[in-house]
Write a protein that holds these residues in place. Structure first.
Motif, PDB file in Angstrom:
ATOM      1  N   ALA A  79      -0.098   5.828  -6.277  1.00 34.51           N
ATOM      2  CA  ALA A  79      -0.489   6.015  -4.876  1.00 34.51           C
ATOM      3  C   ALA A  79      -1.854   5.368  -4.624  1.00 34.51           C
ATOM      4  O   ALA A  79      -2.726   5.375  -5.489  1.00 34.51           O
ATOM      5  CB  ALA A  79      -0.559   7.493  -4.531  1.00 34.51           C
ATOM      6  N   ASP A  80      -2.013   4.796  -3.437  1.00 38.95           N
ATOM      7  CA  ASP A  80      -3.302   4.232  -3.029  1.00 38.95           C
ATOM      8  C   ASP A  80      -4.107   5.221  -2.202  1.00 38.95           C
ATOM      9  O   ASP A  80      -5.321   5.127  -2.117  1.00 38.95           O
ATOM     10  CB  ASP A  80      -3.078   2.949  -2.228  1.00 38.95           C
ATOM     11  N   SER A  81      -3.414   6.154  -1.564  1.00 40.13           N
ATOM     12  CA  SER A  81      -4.069   7.235  -0.843  1.00 40.13           C
ATOM     13  C   SER A  81      -3.165   8.460  -0.904  1.00 40.13           C
ATOM     14  O   SER A  81      -1.950   8.340  -1.072  1.00 40.13           O
ATOM     15  CB  SER A  81      -4.364   6.850   0.612  1.00 40.13           C
ATOM     16  N   VAL A  82      -3.772   9.631  -0.775  1.00 35.61           N
ATOM     17  CA  VAL A  82      -3.051  10.896  -0.876  1.00 35.61           C
ATOM     18  C   VAL A  82      -3.598  11.849   0.180  1.00 35.61           C
ATOM     19  O   VAL A  82      -4.810  11.927   0.384  1.00 35.61           O
ATOM     20  CB  VAL A  82      -3.244  11.542  -2.279  1.00 35.61           C
ATOM     21  N   SER A  83      -2.722  12.567   0.855  1.00 36.49           N
ATOM     22  CA  SER A  83      -3.175  13.607   1.775  1.00 36.49           C
ATOM     23  C   SER A  83      -2.606  14.948   1.332  1.00 36.49           C
ATOM     24  O   SER A  83      -1.468  15.031   0.882  1.00 36.49           O
ATOM     25  CB  SER A  83      -2.742  13.300   3.211  1.00 36.49           C
ATOM     26  N   ILE A  84      -3.429  15.978   1.432  1.00 36.57           N
ATOM     27  CA  ILE A  84      -2.994  17.341   1.142  1.00 36.57           C
ATOM     28  C   ILE A  84      -3.473  18.250   2.261  1.00 36.57           C
ATOM     29  O   ILE A  84      -4.470  17.956   2.911  1.00 36.57           O
ATOM     30  CB  ILE A  84      -3.497  17.864  -0.225  1.00 36.57           C
ATOM     31  N   SER A  85      -2.757  19.327   2.485  1.00 37.43           N
ATOM     32  CA  SER A  85      -3.144  20.290   3.516  1.00 37.43           C
ATOM     33  C   SER A  85      -3.692  21.546   2.871  1.00 37.43           C
ATOM     34  O   SER A  85      -3.162  22.009   1.861  1.00 37.43           O
ATOM     35  CB  SER A  85      -1.944  20.669   4.387  1.00 37.43           C
ATOM     36  N   GLY A  86      -4.706  22.106   3.493  1.00 43.97           N
ATOM     37  CA  GLY A  86      -5.279  23.352   3.001  1.00 43.97           C
ATOM     38  C   GLY A  86      -4.591  24.570   3.558  1.00 43.97           C
ATOM     39  O   GLY A  86      -4.640  25.637   2.972  1.00 43.97           O
ATOM     40  N   HIS A  87      -3.914  24.423   4.693  1.00 41.74           N
ATOM     41  CA  HIS A  87      -3.328  25.592   5.348  1.00 41.74           C
ATOM     42  C   HIS A  87      -1.863  25.815   4.984  1.00 41.74           C
ATOM     43  O   HIS A  87      -1.337  26.881   5.264  1.00 41.74           O
ATOM     44  CB  HIS A  87      -3.476  25.469   6.864  1.00 41.74           C
ATOM     45  N   PHE A 126       0.862  -1.177   0.000  1.00 41.44           N
ATOM     46  CA  PHE A 126       0.000   0.000   0.000  1.00 41.44           C
ATOM     47  C   PHE A 126       0.898   1.226   0.000  1.00 41.44           C
ATOM     48  O   PHE A 126       1.801   1.345   0.826  1.00 41.44           O
ATOM     49  CB  PHE A 126      -0.890  -0.003   1.251  1.00 41.44           C
ATOM     50  N   VAL A 127       0.643   2.151  -0.931  1.00 43.29           N
ATOM     51  CA  VAL A 127       1.470   3.346  -1.043  1.00 43.29           C
ATOM     52  C   VAL A 127       0.643   4.577  -0.674  1.00 43.29           C
ATOM     53  O   VAL A 127      -0.365   4.864  -1.324  1.00 43.29           O
ATOM     54  CB  VAL A 127       2.027   3.508  -2.477  1.00 43.29           C
ATOM     55  N   HIS A 128       1.050   5.261   0.399  1.00 52.74           N
ATOM     56  CA  HIS A 128       0.409   6.519   0.783  1.00 52.74           C
ATOM     57  C   HIS A 128       1.323   7.671   0.387  1.00 52.74           C
ATOM     58  O   HIS A 128       2.526   7.656   0.671  1.00 52.74           O
ATOM     59  CB  HIS A 128       0.144   6.582   2.288  1.00 52.74           C
TER      60      HIS A 128
END
Length: 102
Positions: free
Chosen positions: A29-37, A2-4
């Motif tokens: 990628a299997d999941s991705v996170s991004i920041s809004g701030h 699993f690649v995050h």
């Protein structure tokens, strides 16, 4: 395996780099996170985690936290953070130049 992809800080700029850097679903990628701030400029801490539908289905527990189908971590969310993130993305536009998305 699993690649995050933790694209919290550099994910948005990486997409528009020359050449673009691999970090998204299309790159494996299997999941991705991004920041809004961090890059988008939301005035309050906010982030988005995106995952493949099959992986979300595998861990979903309908009604576990709030009595309805809710895919947020621990059923916890506020209404302001996603709106500020959406506003920031609309303000920056698809290419980051400040031209609103239409």
């Amino acid at each position: 395996m699993f690649v995050h992809s933790d694209a919290a800080f550099g994910g948005a700029p990486a997409a528009f780099g020359r050449p673009p850097r691999p970090w998204a679903f299309a790159d494996g990628a299997d999941s991705v996170s991004i920041s809004g701030h961090k890059i988008v400029g939301s005035p309050v801490p906010s982030s988005v985690v995106l995952a493949r539908t099959a992986d979300v289905r595998a861990i979903r527990q309908p009604g576990a936290a709030v009595g309805s189908d809710d895919d947020t971590i621990a059923g916890s969310r506020d209404a302001l953070s996603p709106l500020l993130l959406w506003r920031g993305l609309r303000r920056l536009g698809r290419d980051g130049s400040g031209t609103a998305c239409r």
